[in-house]
Design an enzyme around this catalytic site. Structure first.
Site, mmCIF file in Angstrom:
data_model
loop_
_atom_site.group_PDB
_atom_site.id
_atom_site.type_symbol
_atom_site.label_atom_id
_atom_site.label_comp_id
_atom_site.label_asym_id
_atom_site.label_seq_id
_atom_site.Cartn_x
_atom_site.Cartn_y
_atom_site.Cartn_z
ATOM 1 N N ASP A 130 30.065 76.312 40.909
ATOM 2 C CA ASP A 130 30.869 75.500 40.245
ATOM 3 C C ASP A 130 31.227 75.352 41.070
ATOM 4 O O ASP A 130 32.453 75.539 41.169
ATOM 5 C CB ASP A 130 31.300 75.006 39.305
ATOM 6 C CG ASP A 130 31.681 73.635 38.884
ATOM 7 O OD1 ASP A 130 32.566 72.485 39.271
ATOM 8 O OD2 ASP A 130 30.267 72.353 38.660
ATOM 9 N N THR A 150 30.031 68.904 44.417
ATOM 10 C CA THR A 150 31.587 69.767 44.058
ATOM 11 C C THR A 150 31.101 70.625 45.237
ATOM 12 O O THR A 150 32.087 70.372 46.072
ATOM 13 C CB THR A 150 31.880 70.264 42.996
ATOM 14 O OG1 THR A 150 31.294 71.248 42.366
ATOM 15 C CG2 THR A 150 32.112 68.652 42.159
ATOM 16 N N THR A 151 30.213 71.042 45.288
ATOM 17 C CA THR A 151 30.110 72.531 45.951
ATOM 18 C C THR A 151 29.502 71.581 47.483
ATOM 19 O O THR A 151 30.029 72.056 48.462
ATOM 20 C CB THR A 151 28.984 73.711 45.843
ATOM 21 O OG1 THR A 151 29.093 74.036 44.805
ATOM 22 C CG2 THR A 151 29.104 74.396 47.137
ATOM 23 N N ASP A 180 27.594 68.958 33.939
ATOM 24 C CA ASP A 180 27.065 68.174 35.395
ATOM 25 C C ASP A 180 25.474 67.628 35.136
ATOM 26 O O ASP A 180 24.884 66.481 35.766
ATOM 27 C CB ASP A 180 26.365 69.702 36.265
ATOM 28 C CG ASP A 180 28.277 70.295 36.776
ATOM 29 O OD1 ASP A 180 28.540 69.667 36.300
ATOM 30 O OD2 ASP A 180 28.050 71.127 37.639
#
Length: 544
Positions: free
Chosen positions: A65, A98-99, A396
């Site tokens: 994550d 997020t990545t 998530d």
């Protein structure tokens, strides 16, 4: 140091202050952003690698994550810190992506390097970036998205599966989808036509090591890691009457230090009697409304336990404030600050079952109700590290369900949206002229980093596949759903593979990445130094 009109040196900044400016600073910022992006580039897609991070205390974190990785990394460069901040913003806003946001921001910054090398002013690059972002948002919201029926579970399940496909929980896909859907559907409430889904406050994840991941489930109600205060109190009550308190059930001690001077023996007995009477009065106030259960955020003295137990009331002490708020939502009680204010309408009666179960070596209190709008997700797993990763994945998934329910539109995953936008921007750039055309096209090229990274991470032939995908999108406007299968690296239509992301997540990724790059490109001076002494020493001008 500067020289004045009469050539005297003028010291503006205090000693020990370092100042960098111009091209050197911009180049350093871009390098820092690229470095942060390279750290988590391999954590994108279904074939993502995990990162193992050790904190200073010796604990370890294993995750893919983006936000969790960057949260554990300590960086020195100020631009790298702002990159870490955008991952946190993305996580708070949408919970997913997020990545992607870090990789995209790093690529957008890297593309700007070429223009700064050519001595094009950053303001011109920024104007082109802003124009590109406007066009991207219009295209994504208009041409490249499809609506979804939120009442159809099949369509919602498809979206959650797309989100979980890149996570460790992919092996337990059906279980995770079920948990996420159940949890969000339970806490969703309509307030005057506006949906409210408060995950942070009313969807708690309780991690209990032991058992297997398959044992995880959603509990409609609250789980507390507590046991009754007295061994003889009841551990199971059906349809309990519940009182929630925010005060001590013990003798109030003086706010400041108080000392008593006692002259006679009888006075000691009188003081002890007073303490007992005070506690008895509090307990009588509670017993008057005939509850079965008392929860308080503070302590309960031995004497109060004795009185409550004699009245057949179970008491649990030292709850967290957040747990008490959730309990109020489950049982319909009001949290009171003083027992003398207790009235019949303050007693909660909507809870259906209170019971205490022993799981492993710990006792857990369950307060459940089928009609509640607060849930607890009970997570089981073989080790703490596994449970922590499952928790991140589940967060998530829950956020994705919330995003779709609040904004029921989807965009294709697997890099298809980015490639379609890249193709559309390239088409638009043909009508542009002048110096802004190249930075505008650079955004189109930067968007390709998402499909390219997906192909790299599963070991595909990057150049051949990206060229083929670019050609596919250029052939026909109907090919906007074509992207990369992250497992095999092949090109596929996302309609067949059924990989769709919420529009809100992708829009936030694009906005955050480009806006952060714009902000960082405007920096041309970094002044760093230690502040010593008083405020007047920060800046001093000393003509000699």
């Amino acid at each position: 140091m500067m020289r004045g009109g009469s050539q005297q040196p003028v010291i503006v900044l205090s000693q020990g202050t370092k100042r960098e400016n111009g091209y050197q600073v911009q180049s350093g910022i871009i390098t820092a952003c690229k470095t942060i992006a390279d750290v988590i580039r391999t954590a994108l897609g279904p074939k993502a690698m995990l990162k193992m991070l050790m904190d200073p205390m010796g604990g370890i974190v294993m995750t893919n994550d983006g936000n969790a990785i960057l949260r554990e990394i300590t960086v020195k460069h100020p631009a790298a810190k702002s990159m870490i901040d955008i991952a946190r913003t993305q996580d708070e806003e949408t919970g997913d992506g997020t990545t992607s946001v870090i990789i995209l921001a790093g690529e957008v910054m890297a593309k700007a390097h070429t223009f700064l090398d050519q001595r094009i002013h950053p303001t011109i690059v920024i104007q082109a970036y802003r124009q590109a972002l406007e066009d991207i948002l219009k295209l994504a919201e208009g041409k490249f998205c499809k609506p979804i029926n939120v009442d159809n579970d099949e369509e919602l399940i498809t979206v959650v599966k797309s989100c979980l496909g890149t996570k460790m929980l992919a092996k337990w896909m059906d279980l995770a989808v079920d948990i996420a859907m159940n949890a969000v559907r339970t806490i969703r409430i309509d307030k005057g036509g506006v949906q409210e889904i408060d995950i942070k406050r009313y969807c708690r994840i309780e991690k209990i090591p032991g058992g297997t991941i398959e044992d995880s489930k959603v509990i409609k109600g609250v789980i507390l890691n507590k046991d009754v205060t007295h061994a003889k109190m009841k551990r199971r009550i059906e349809n309990p009457r519940i009182v929630l308190l925010d005060c001590n059930l013990e003798y109030k001690k003086g706010e400041s230090q108080t000392s008593l001077e006692i002259m006679r023996d009888a006075d000691i007995t009188r003081i002890l009697q007073q303490e007992e009477e005070e506690i008895r009065k509090q307990c009588d106030d509670i017993i008057r409304v005939k509850p079965d259960l008392v929860f308080t955020e503070k302590g309960i003295s031995d004497l109060a336990q004795h009185f409550l137990m004699k009245a057949g009331i179970t008491a649990i002490r030292r709850l967290k404030k957040t747990d008490n708020n959730r309990l109020a939502r489950v049982c319909g009680a009001r949290i009171l600050n003083d027992t003398c204010d207790l009235r019949e309408e303050d007693v909660g009666t909507t809870a259906e079952l209170f019971e205490i179960l022993k799981i492993g070596d710990e006792y857990y209190t369950y307060v459940t109700s089928s009609k509640t709008t607060a849930v607890t997700v009970c997570l089981r797993g073989p080790s703490k590290d596994v449970i922590n990763e499952v928790e991140r994945n589940l967060n998530d998934a829950v956020n994705v369900v919330r995003n779709v329910l609040l904004n029921p539109r989807l965009v294709p995953g697997g890099g298809a949206l980015e490639m379609a936008l890249s193709n559309a921007l390239n088409e638009k750039s043909r009508q542009m002229e002048g110096i802004r055309k190249n930075p505008y096209m650079a955004i189109a090229a930067a968007l390709e980093v998402i499909p390219r990274t997906l192909i790299q991470n599963c070991g595909g032939n990057t150049i051949r596949q990206i060229t083929a995908l670019r050609a596919k999108h250029a052939q026909s406007p109907d090919n906007w759903t074509w992207g990369v299968d992250g497992s095999s690296g092949e090109l596929v239509d996302m309609n067949k593979l059924d990989i769709w992301d919420p529009l809100a997540v992708r829009l936030q990724v694009l906005k955050t990445a480009v806006e952060t790059s714009v902000m960082l490109l405007r920096i041309d001076d970094i002044v760093s130094g230690t502040k010593k002494g008083g405020a007047d020493e920060k800046k001093e001008i000393m003509p000699e």
